[in-house]
Design a protein around this motif. Structure first.
Motif, mmCIF file in Angstrom:
data_model
loop_
_atom_site.group_PDB
_atom_site.id
_atom_site.type_symbol
_atom_site.label_atom_id
_atom_site.label_comp_id
_atom_site.label_asym_id
_atom_site.label_seq_id
_atom_site.Cartn_x
_atom_site.Cartn_y
_atom_site.Cartn_z
ATOM 1 N N ALA A 21 -30.530 35.596 36.132
ATOM 2 C CA ALA A 21 -30.045 36.192 34.783
ATOM 3 C C ALA A 21 -28.624 35.104 34.635
ATOM 4 C CB ALA A 21 -29.828 37.483 34.680
ATOM 5 N N PHE A 22 -27.774 35.349 35.558
ATOM 6 C CA PHE A 22 -26.410 34.601 35.491
ATOM 7 C C PHE A 22 -26.492 33.158 35.472
ATOM 8 C CE2 PHE A 22 -23.814 38.110 35.471
ATOM 9 C CZ PHE A 22 -22.258 37.997 35.578
ATOM 10 N N ALA A 23 -27.526 32.732 36.019
ATOM 11 C CA ALA A 23 -27.482 31.127 36.387
ATOM 12 C C ALA A 23 -28.238 30.586 34.860
ATOM 13 C CB ALA A 23 -28.473 30.694 37.393
ATOM 14 N N MET A 24 -29.153 31.456 34.323
ATOM 15 C CA MET A 24 -29.597 30.995 32.959
ATOM 16 C C MET A 24 -28.409 30.956 31.876
ATOM 17 S SD MET A 24 -33.544 32.548 32.758
ATOM 18 C CE MET A 24 -33.019 34.366 32.933
ATOM 19 N N ALA A 25 -27.729 32.239 31.863
ATOM 20 C CA ALA A 25 -26.657 32.266 30.799
ATOM 21 C C ALA A 25 -25.594 31.265 31.242
ATOM 22 C CB ALA A 25 -25.929 33.680 30.929
ATOM 23 N N ALA A 26 -25.258 31.050 32.374
ATOM 24 C CA ALA A 26 -24.166 29.890 32.704
ATOM 25 C C ALA A 26 -24.712 28.544 32.237
ATOM 26 C CB ALA A 26 -23.857 29.899 34.208
ATOM 27 N N LEU A 27 -25.978 28.132 32.597
ATOM 28 C CA LEU A 27 -26.510 26.973 32.242
ATOM 29 C C LEU A 27 -26.782 26.656 30.657
ATOM 30 C CD1 LEU A 27 -29.444 26.216 34.599
ATOM 31 C CD2 LEU A 27 -27.395 24.983 34.523
ATOM 32 N N GLU A 28 -26.897 27.788 30.090
ATOM 33 C CA GLU A 28 -27.218 27.611 28.575
ATOM 34 C C GLU A 28 -25.834 27.565 28.025
ATOM 35 O OE1 GLU A 28 -30.120 27.706 25.685
ATOM 36 O OE2 GLU A 28 -30.270 28.096 27.995
ATOM 37 N N GLY A 29 -24.853 27.666 28.355
ATOM 38 C CA GLY A 29 -23.452 27.531 27.684
ATOM 39 C C GLY A 29 -22.929 25.810 27.804
ATOM 40 N N THR A 30 -23.833 24.937 28.893
ATOM 41 C CA THR A 30 -23.357 23.466 29.025
ATOM 42 C C THR A 30 -24.361 22.712 28.924
ATOM 43 O OG1 THR A 30 -23.523 24.180 31.454
ATOM 44 C CG2 THR A 30 -21.345 24.228 30.420
ATOM 45 N N VAL A 31 -25.617 23.267 29.402
ATOM 46 C CA VAL A 31 -26.643 22.381 29.254
ATOM 47 C C VAL A 31 -27.096 21.922 27.834
ATOM 48 C CG1 VAL A 31 -28.666 23.962 29.378
ATOM 49 C CG2 VAL A 31 -29.042 21.713 30.278
ATOM 50 N N VAL A 32 -27.135 22.860 27.000
ATOM 51 C CA VAL A 32 -27.332 22.598 25.608
ATOM 52 C C VAL A 32 -26.333 21.808 24.875
ATOM 53 C CG1 VAL A 32 -27.853 23.897 23.175
ATOM 54 C CG2 VAL A 32 -28.598 24.708 25.229
ATOM 55 N N TRP A 145 -21.701 31.753 38.369
ATOM 56 C CA TRP A 145 -21.302 31.363 36.858
ATOM 57 C C TRP A 145 -20.778 30.006 36.921
ATOM 58 C CZ3 TRP A 145 -22.480 33.465 32.385
ATOM 59 C CH2 TRP A 145 -22.026 33.004 30.986
ATOM 60 N N GLY A 146 -19.759 29.621 37.799
ATOM 61 C CA GLY A 146 -18.998 28.380 37.781
ATOM 62 C C GLY A 146 -19.879 27.152 38.399
ATOM 63 N N ILE A 147 -20.575 27.707 39.318
ATOM 64 C CA ILE A 147 -21.362 26.497 39.824
ATOM 65 C C ILE A 147 -22.518 25.992 38.903
ATOM 66 C CG2 ILE A 147 -23.310 25.953 41.762
ATOM 67 C CD1 ILE A 147 -21.479 27.993 43.587
ATOM 68 N N PHE A 148 -23.104 27.001 38.173
ATOM 69 C CA PHE A 148 -24.201 26.578 37.181
ATOM 70 C C PHE A 148 -23.539 26.010 35.973
ATOM 71 C CE2 PHE A 148 -26.772 28.833 40.229
ATOM 72 C CZ PHE A 148 -28.199 28.228 40.059
ATOM 73 N N GLY A 149 -22.474 26.457 35.799
ATOM 74 C CA GLY A 149 -21.632 25.719 34.625
ATOM 75 C C GLY A 149 -21.392 24.275 35.069
ATOM 76 N N ILE A 150 -21.054 23.747 36.286
ATOM 77 C CA ILE A 150 -20.944 22.576 36.628
ATOM 78 C C ILE A 150 -22.052 21.568 36.451
ATOM 79 C CG2 ILE A 150 -20.150 20.924 38.542
ATOM 80 C CD1 ILE A 150 -18.246 23.378 39.367
ATOM 81 N N VAL A 151 -23.335 22.420 37.118
ATOM 82 C CA VAL A 151 -24.530 21.742 37.090
ATOM 83 C C VAL A 151 -25.250 21.394 35.728
ATOM 84 C CG1 VAL A 151 -27.042 22.207 37.897
ATOM 85 C CG2 VAL A 151 -25.178 22.561 39.466
ATOM 86 N N GLY A 152 -24.817 22.493 34.672
ATOM 87 C CA GLY A 152 -25.373 22.346 33.274
ATOM 88 C C GLY A 152 -25.286 20.797 32.884
ATOM 89 N N PRO A 153 -24.148 20.354 32.703
ATOM 90 C CA PRO A 153 -23.996 18.807 32.129
ATOM 91 C C PRO A 153 -24.906 17.885 32.631
ATOM 92 C CG PRO A 153 -21.864 19.982 32.060
ATOM 93 C CD PRO A 153 -22.816 20.820 32.834
ATOM 94 N N ILE A 154 -24.858 17.812 33.979
ATOM 95 C CA ILE A 154 -25.652 16.859 34.725
ATOM 96 C C ILE A 154 -27.355 17.279 34.755
ATOM 97 C CG2 ILE A 154 -26.204 16.007 37.026
ATOM 98 C CD1 ILE A 154 -23.540 17.076 37.890
ATOM 99 N N LEU A 155 -27.541 18.451 34.599
ATOM 100 C CA LEU A 155 -29.090 18.883 34.528
ATOM 101 C C LEU A 155 -29.438 18.495 32.967
ATOM 102 C CD1 LEU A 155 -31.507 19.993 35.572
ATOM 103 C CD2 LEU A 155 -30.763 22.349 34.723
ATOM 104 N N GLY A 156 -28.541 18.874 31.897
ATOM 105 C CA GLY A 156 -28.788 18.466 30.788
ATOM 106 C C GLY A 156 -29.186 17.117 30.363
ATOM 107 N N GLY A 157 -28.188 16.211 31.049
ATOM 108 C CA GLY A 157 -28.461 14.676 30.789
ATOM 109 C C GLY A 157 -29.628 14.247 31.307
ATOM 110 N N ILE A 158 -30.287 14.901 32.599
ATOM 111 C CA ILE A 158 -31.279 14.242 33.159
ATOM 112 C C ILE A 158 -32.516 14.773 32.516
ATOM 113 C CG2 ILE A 158 -32.901 14.595 35.275
ATOM 114 C CD1 ILE A 158 -30.207 15.154 36.813
ATOM 115 N N ILE A 159 -32.553 15.870 31.928
ATOM 116 C CA ILE A 159 -33.552 16.492 31.088
ATOM 117 C C ILE A 159 -33.913 15.744 29.773
ATOM 118 C CG2 ILE A 159 -34.497 18.235 29.636
ATOM 119 C CD1 ILE A 159 -33.635 20.306 32.081
ATOM 120 N N VAL A 160 -32.670 15.449 29.111
ATOM 121 C CA VAL A 160 -32.744 14.634 27.975
ATOM 122 C C VAL A 160 -33.392 13.198 28.174
ATOM 123 C CG1 VAL A 160 -31.281 13.964 25.929
ATOM 124 C CG2 VAL A 160 -30.879 16.060 26.747
ATOM 125 N N LYS A 161 -32.629 12.654 29.097
ATOM 126 C CA LYS A 161 -33.168 11.076 29.473
ATOM 127 C C LYS A 161 -34.365 10.928 29.841
ATOM 128 C CE LYS A 161 -31.353 7.255 32.056
ATOM 129 N NZ LYS A 161 -30.361 6.484 32.853
#
Length: 493
Positions: A21-32, A145-161
């Motif tokens: 749950a925490f991972a999803m919430a943290a990712l949502e703040g940066t991956v979107v 929270w911190g780790i998945f906040g860092i992963v978010g932008p990288i993962l978002g870029g990969i998914i979009v591309k």
């Protein structure tokens, strides 16, 4: 205590579900955020760009204290699972959205679910672990929270591309289902079955009053600002009147008669403002003033995102040894140093900003973990949900209001020069856009932007300094919890 024949909570599986749950919430703040330029282009909604994020933040913020109170009344598990369900429905609908308006509505639904996930998860941790174990667990969750906040932008870029922006939302579904299954099977509570009176009027007034308050800082025009400000004052006044008379108030004011709760709420609001101000305006300063790339702008926040989980993990292990108050004071002091560095030296270059955001991360990692433990230790089970949620609520509201005020200062800087075309400021945020501006206009916009962001950094510094003054008076915290949890349930009645 557990009763004969009662099913016991499996703590390992429960923690695994809460981590998801925490991972999803943290990712949502940066991956979107990474996917939003592509989303705005495809759905033809650039003018509604900000509301995709604002709708999510607004609904999650107003829902937090309501879910906290409901978890005290009806148990943690049903409220948590309800939040996960709403979050998944919002995620699926957002991924399938065919217009920007639909996406904004579905993001609001997603935010309503997210408002339950983080605070109730932290409350469950407070229920099923004793103080020493709880400290380590809170450190773990801060790290997640911190780790998945860092992963978010990288993962978002990969998914979009390589896939599609829609999978930024769809990716939540398998993880959310796994989260719900783990918590549903592993967490067991012994809930008081007596009928409770839900404070519907208080919940409605709180939600509408906070919404009006946040709209008043959204720069939608003088008339909207004046109307929403007046409406916010009226609704919040009515909320206070109703809560003082409610049998089961959604936000019990007697809770804030406790010194720890009062201090934690105040510091949460101040820290939320300083943190959100830095997260919002540091990238803008680097791109618009220092002429850095989007990558360099995001990289300026890396020291914060790296230091936060490390400090959180360390702080969780130090609490049983050195106590709660020393870590709160050290953490808030480091955050104040970061905000003051940004205030006095942030305009001097990228390395000063790196140093400032690094101090922010260290301070928030140490201080926030200790604050959550302090709040949970100061109350009994029946108020632990709303106590945990209220600290998060004030931090979020402080951040949203502060960013709104800072945005107003920035807008006022541009409004003071009528010679700046309305769309010219947007062009300095990309190298391609700058080619459409004359050197004179580019220099003028850069100067105005620098002055405006420096005002925002000044506000951040003041908030950090006020938090430092407040923490000097933070009360001592007993290492003995108000109620030593044996299971995640309240005592049987």
């Amino acid at each position: 205590m557990s009763q004969p024949g009662e099913r016991r909570t499996h703590r390992g599986l429960t923690v695994a579900g809460l981590v998801l749950a925490f991972a999803m919430a943290a990712l949502e703040g940066t991956v979107v955020a990474t996917a939003m330029p592509t989303v705005a282009h495809e759905l033809k909604g650039l003018l509604s760009y900000a509301w995709v994020t604002n709708a999510y933040l607004l609904t999650s913020a107003v829902a937090v204290p309501i879910y906290g109170k409901l978890s005290d009344m009806y148990g943690r598990k049903p409220i948590f699972l309800f939040g996960v369900l709403l979050f998944l429905l919002g995620s699926a609908a957002s991924g399938a959205a065919q217009s920007m308006t639909a996406l904004i509505v579905f993001r609001a639904l997603q935010g309503l679910g997210a408002g339950a996930m983080q605070p109730v998860a932290l409350t469950i941790i407070g229920d099923i672990f004793d103080l020493e174990e709880r400290s380590r667990m809170q450190g773990l969750f801060g790290s997640v929270w911190g780790i998945f906040g860092i992963v978010g932008p990288i993962l978002g870029g990969i998914i979009v591309k390589y896939v599609s922006w829609r999978w930024v939302f769809f990716i939540n579904i398998p993880f959310g289902l796994a989260c719900a299954a783990l918590v549903g099977v592993a967490l067991h509570e012994n809930i008081d079955k007596r009928r409770r009176r839900l404070d519907i009027a208080g919940a409605a007034l709180l939600a509408t009053g906070v919404t009006a308050l946040l709209i008043s800082t959204s720069h939608l025009g003088t008339a909207v600002t004046a109307t929403s400000t007046l409406l916010a004052l009226v609704l919040i006044g009515l909320f206070v009147w109703v809560e003082l008379r409610a049998a089961e108030p959604v936000l019990p004011f007697d809770l804030f008669a406790r010194p720890i709760m009062a201090h934690a709420s105040l510091m949460g609001a101040l820290l939320g403002g300083a943190m959100m101000g830095s997260l919002t305006f540091v990238p803008l300063f680097i791109q618009g003033v220092l002429r850095g790339s989007p990558t360099e702008a995001g990289g300026a926040l890396t020291p914060m995102l790296v230091a936060w989980p490390i400090a959180s993990a360390i702080g969780g292990r130090l609490i049983p040894k050195v106590g709660i108050r020393p870590l709160v004071r050290v953490g808030i002091s480091l955050t104040a140093v970061g905000s003051l560095l940004l205030m006095f030296f942030g305009h001097r270059g990228i390395y000063a900003i790196y140093l400032a955001t690094g101090f922010f991360g260290l301070g928030m990692g140490l201080g926030n973990t200790a604050l959550v433990i302090a709040v949970q230790t100061s109350v009994e089970w029946a108020q632990r949900g709303i106590a945990t949620a209220s600290t998060m609520f004030f931090r979020t509201i402080g951040g949203l209001v502060a960013v709104g005020v800072m945005g107003g200062l920035l807008a006022a800087s541009f409004a003071a020069d009528p010679n700046i075309p309305p769309d010219a400021a947007d062009l300095v945020l990309s190298r391609e856009g700058m080619t459409h501006l004359s050197p004179e206009l580019l220099a003028r916009i850069g100067h105005i932007l620098e002055e405006g962001v420096r005002r925002c950094f000044f506000v951040t510094g003041v908030l950090g300094a006020l938090a430092f003054i407040a923490v000097l008076f933070f009360p001592d915290v007993s290492k003995k919890p108000a109620t030593e949890p044996v299971t995640s349930a309240p005592p049987a009645h």
